[in-house]
Scaffold this motif. Structure first.
Motif, PDB file in Angstrom:
ATOM      1  N   GLY A  57      27.509  -0.208 -21.393  1.00  0.00           N
ATOM      2  CA  GLY A  57      26.276  -0.908 -21.033  1.00  0.00           C
ATOM      3  C   GLY A  57      25.045  -0.205 -21.577  1.00  0.00           C
ATOM      4  N   LEU A  58      25.005   1.114 -21.413  1.00  0.00           N
ATOM      5  CA  LEU A  58      23.871   1.871 -21.936  1.00  0.00           C
ATOM      6  C   LEU A  58      23.826   1.821 -23.454  1.00  0.00           C
ATOM      7  CD1 LEU A  58      23.537   5.091 -19.734  1.00  0.00           C
ATOM      8  CD2 LEU A  58      22.122   3.030 -19.728  1.00  0.00           C
ATOM      9  N   GLN A  59      24.998   1.790 -24.097  1.00  0.00           N
ATOM     10  CA  GLN A  59      25.016   1.698 -25.559  1.00  0.00           C
ATOM     11  C   GLN A  59      24.409   0.382 -26.027  1.00  0.00           C
ATOM     12  OE1 GLN A  59      25.457   3.886 -27.703  1.00  0.00           O
ATOM     13  NE2 GLN A  59      26.981   5.387 -27.070  1.00  0.00           N
ATOM     14  N   VAL A  60      24.692  -0.691 -25.310  1.00  0.00           N
ATOM     15  CA  VAL A  60      24.124  -1.990 -25.666  1.00  0.00           C
ATOM     16  C   VAL A  60      22.602  -1.973 -25.469  1.00  0.00           C
ATOM     17  CG1 VAL A  60      24.011  -4.436 -25.057  1.00  0.00           C
ATOM     18  CG2 VAL A  60      26.232  -3.286 -25.221  1.00  0.00           C
ATOM     19  N   VAL A  61      22.151  -1.446 -24.341  1.00  0.00           N
ATOM     20  CA  VAL A  61      20.709  -1.374 -24.080  1.00  0.00           C
ATOM     21  C   VAL A  61      20.029  -0.517 -25.137  1.00  0.00           C
ATOM     22  CG1 VAL A  61      18.935  -0.587 -22.474  1.00  0.00           C
ATOM     23  CG2 VAL A  61      20.959  -1.773 -21.613  1.00  0.00           C
ATOM     24  N   ARG A  62      20.643   0.623 -25.459  1.00  0.00           N
ATOM     25  CA  ARG A  62      20.094   1.512 -26.487  1.00  0.00           C
ATOM     26  C   ARG A  62      19.977   0.786 -27.830  1.00  0.00           C
ATOM     27  NH1 ARG A  62      22.887   4.468 -30.144  1.00  0.00           N
ATOM     28  NH2 ARG A  62      21.823   6.250 -31.109  1.00  0.00           N
ATOM     29  N   GLY A  63      21.031   0.046 -28.208  1.00  0.00           N
ATOM     30  CA  GLY A  63      20.989  -0.691 -29.460  1.00  0.00           C
ATOM     31  C   GLY A  63      19.911  -1.757 -29.479  1.00  0.00           C
ATOM     32  N   LEU A  64      19.750  -2.467 -28.362  1.00  0.00           N
ATOM     33  CA  LEU A  64      18.719  -3.499 -28.274  1.00  0.00           C
ATOM     34  C   LEU A  64      17.313  -2.897 -28.366  1.00  0.00           C
ATOM     35  CD1 LEU A  64      20.193  -5.813 -25.484  1.00  0.00           C
ATOM     36  CD2 LEU A  64      20.018  -6.311 -27.936  1.00  0.00           C
ATOM     37  N   MET A  65      17.138  -1.709 -27.792  1.00  0.00           N
ATOM     38  CA  MET A  65      15.844  -1.052 -27.886  1.00  0.00           C
ATOM     39  C   MET A  65      15.498  -0.726 -29.333  1.00  0.00           C
ATOM     40  SD  MET A  65      14.373  -0.854 -24.925  1.00  0.00           S
ATOM     41  CE  MET A  65      15.064  -2.516 -24.715  1.00  0.00           C
ATOM     42  N   LEU A  66      16.496  -0.323 -30.109  1.00  0.00           N
ATOM     43  CA  LEU A  66      16.227  -0.008 -31.511  1.00  0.00           C
ATOM     44  C   LEU A  66      15.959  -1.277 -32.317  1.00  0.00           C
ATOM     45  CD1 LEU A  66      15.912   2.345 -33.396  1.00  0.00           C
ATOM     46  CD2 LEU A  66      18.308   2.103 -34.034  1.00  0.00           C
ATOM     47  N   VAL A  67      16.659  -2.366 -32.005  1.00  0.00           N
ATOM     48  CA  VAL A  67      16.379  -3.643 -32.663  1.00  0.00           C
ATOM     49  C   VAL A  67      14.938  -4.074 -32.375  1.00  0.00           C
ATOM     50  CG1 VAL A  67      16.938  -6.101 -32.758  1.00  0.00           C
ATOM     51  CG2 VAL A  67      18.779  -4.420 -32.657  1.00  0.00           C
ATOM     52  N   GLY A  68      14.520  -3.930 -31.112  1.00  0.00           N
ATOM     53  CA  GLY A  68      13.148  -4.263 -30.753  1.00  0.00           C
ATOM     54  C   GLY A  68      12.143  -3.409 -31.492  1.00  0.00           C
ATOM     55  N   THR A  69      12.450  -2.119 -31.618  1.00  0.00           N
ATOM     56  CA  THR A  69      11.573  -1.210 -32.355  1.00  0.00           C
ATOM     57  C   THR A  69      11.440  -1.649 -33.804  1.00  0.00           C
ATOM     58  OG1 THR A  69      12.218   0.651 -30.955  1.00  0.00           O
ATOM     59  CG2 THR A  69      11.240   1.171 -33.088  1.00  0.00           C
ATOM     60  N   THR A  70      12.579  -1.890 -34.446  1.00  0.00           N
ATOM     61  CA  THR A  70      12.576  -2.256 -35.863  1.00  0.00           C
ATOM     62  C   THR A  70      11.808  -3.544 -36.097  1.00  0.00           C
ATOM     63  OG1 THR A  70      14.743  -1.205 -36.119  1.00  0.00           O
ATOM     64  CG2 THR A  70      14.030  -2.689 -37.871  1.00  0.00           C
ATOM     65  N   ALA A 126      24.644   0.187 -34.869  1.00  0.00           N
ATOM     66  CA  ALA A 126      24.811  -0.786 -35.948  1.00  0.00           C
ATOM     67  C   ALA A 126      25.404  -2.089 -35.434  1.00  0.00           C
ATOM     68  CB  ALA A 126      25.698  -0.189 -37.032  1.00  0.00           C
ATOM     69  N   LEU A 127      26.407  -1.995 -34.551  1.00  0.00           N
ATOM     70  CA  LEU A 127      27.076  -3.190 -34.037  1.00  0.00           C
ATOM     71  C   LEU A 127      26.127  -4.083 -33.255  1.00  0.00           C
ATOM     72  CD1 LEU A 127      29.643  -4.850 -33.452  1.00  0.00           C
ATOM     73  CD2 LEU A 127      30.029  -3.369 -31.458  1.00  0.00           C
ATOM     74  N   VAL A 128      25.387  -3.507 -32.310  1.00  0.00           N
ATOM     75  CA  VAL A 128      24.455  -4.288 -31.494  1.00  0.00           C
ATOM     76  C   VAL A 128      23.381  -4.922 -32.371  1.00  0.00           C
ATOM     77  CG1 VAL A 128      22.721  -4.174 -29.662  1.00  0.00           C
ATOM     78  CG2 VAL A 128      24.890  -2.951 -29.406  1.00  0.00           C
ATOM     79  N   GLY A 129      22.850  -4.150 -33.320  1.00  0.00           N
ATOM     80  CA  GLY A 129      21.832  -4.689 -34.208  1.00  0.00           C
ATOM     81  C   GLY A 129      22.353  -5.813 -35.081  1.00  0.00           C
ATOM     82  N   ALA A 130      23.555  -5.630 -35.641  1.00  0.00           N
ATOM     83  CA  ALA A 130      24.129  -6.649 -36.524  1.00  0.00           C
ATOM     84  C   ALA A 130      24.415  -7.936 -35.763  1.00  0.00           C
ATOM     85  CB  ALA A 130      25.400  -6.111 -37.178  1.00  0.00           C
ATOM     86  N   VAL A 131      25.017  -7.833 -34.583  1.00  0.00           N
ATOM     87  CA  VAL A 131      25.337  -9.019 -33.795  1.00  0.00           C
ATOM     88  C   VAL A 131      24.065  -9.758 -33.382  1.00  0.00           C
ATOM     89  CG1 VAL A 131      26.314  -9.834 -31.611  1.00  0.00           C
ATOM     90  CG2 VAL A 131      27.556  -8.132 -32.970  1.00  0.00           C
TER      91      VAL A 131
END
Length: 293
Positions: free
Chosen positions: A73-86, A188-193
């Motif tokens: 769960g935290l990995q997904v949230v972390r990935g989404l935060m980076l997508v938002g940043t980018t 990478a996975l969260v961002g790509a999806v």
């Protein structure tokens, strides 16, 4: 579950400096692409290439261990935060110079320090806030207002800084339980999806040239390398130690902005950079002396 990582401040600083140089190059290419293509296409290319490169490089070596995480769960949230940043930063690149965007994103170290002290229990002596605040004054010299009205790009940068601060704190927290390559994979996975879901609303057939595809592939390589270095840095040293050194990205961003976009800083900006560098050195030495005491 991994044992707590041993602390190696110098090693962490070196990893961070390498990551920041790659981030500046990543931002430069992203700004160039965003001047010709929708933001969503640029962000999609960055994460999809990152995902493919991560699989190609690490899956043969690590196998199923690459997918293991103690906190999905935290990995997904972390990935989404980076997508938002980018996404927020690339939107700002469409409206503002590279160096100015980079300068404004440096509210992040203050947020990271607050979050790290509050949620990770890291210690920060009261007097050590002074050089950090001095560094922020240098950021203000670089990012001084250029007009009477608020540039919407500033709002995008501030939103990106908020997302990025949460991303960094979660990286530090997850470093105690997950391997660096697993964190890189889930980023990478969260961002790509996420971006594959959004892409159909923005895709323009045949809009990308062969050169554009090569630049997009380079985004993936730079993203994978820079984020791996950052994860390794946060495993080696506390966020409060590394935060002042993130200002080094200003130097890279200004140099690349000058070479690529013909945007050279004036005297006030150069003086702001000097303040930032000096404050970073003071904090670095204070960390060294504190550990020896």
């Amino acid at each position: 579950m991994n044992a707590p990582a041993a602390q190696h401040p110098v090693r962490g600083i070196l990893y961070m400096m390498g990551a920041l140089a790659l981030f500046a190059l990543l931002d430069t290419i992203s700004k160039h692409l965003a001047s010709r293509h929708p933001v969503a296409v640029v962000v999609w290319g960055r994460y999809f290439a990152h995902f493919l490169i991560t699989l190609a490089v690490f899956l043969p070596r690590h196998g199923s261990e690459l997918f293991h995480t103690a906190r999905p769960g935290l990995q997904v949230v972390r990935g989404l935060m980076l997508v938002g940043t980018t996404g927020a930063v690339v939107m700002a690149f469409q409206r503002m110079p590279l160096a100015e965007v980079t300068a404004l994103i440096f509210v992040t170290p203050f947020l990271v320090t607050l979050l790290a002290v509050t949620f990770l229990g890291e210690k920060m002596a009261a007097w050590r806030w002074l050089p950090v605040l001095a560094g922020f004054s240098g950021v203000l010299l670089i990012a001084r207002p250029t007009g009477g009205s608020l540039n919407v790009g500033v709002l995008f940068v501030l939103a990106g800084a908020c997302c990025y601060s949460v991303y960094q704190v979660l990286t530090r927290k997850l470093s105690a339980v997950d391997r660096s390559v697993s964190q890189l994979f889930y980023t990478a996975l969260v961002g790509a999806v996420t971006m594959c879901v959004l892409l159909p609303w923005f895709w323009v057939p045949d809009a990308l040239t062969t050169r554009d595809w090569l630049l997009i592939a380079s985004l993936g390589m730079l993203a994978a390398s820079s984020h791996l270095l950052m994860i390794m840095a946060l495993r080696a040293a506390p966020a409060t130690t590394l935060s002042p050194f993130t200002y080094a990205q200003l130097v890279w961003a200004t140099l690349l902005g000058w070479l690529v976009f013909d945007d050279f800083p004036d005297q006030s900006s150069l003086f702001g950079m000097l303040i930032i560098v000096v404050s970073g050195i003071v904090v670095a030495y204070s960390e060294r002396f504190t550990r020896k005491a």
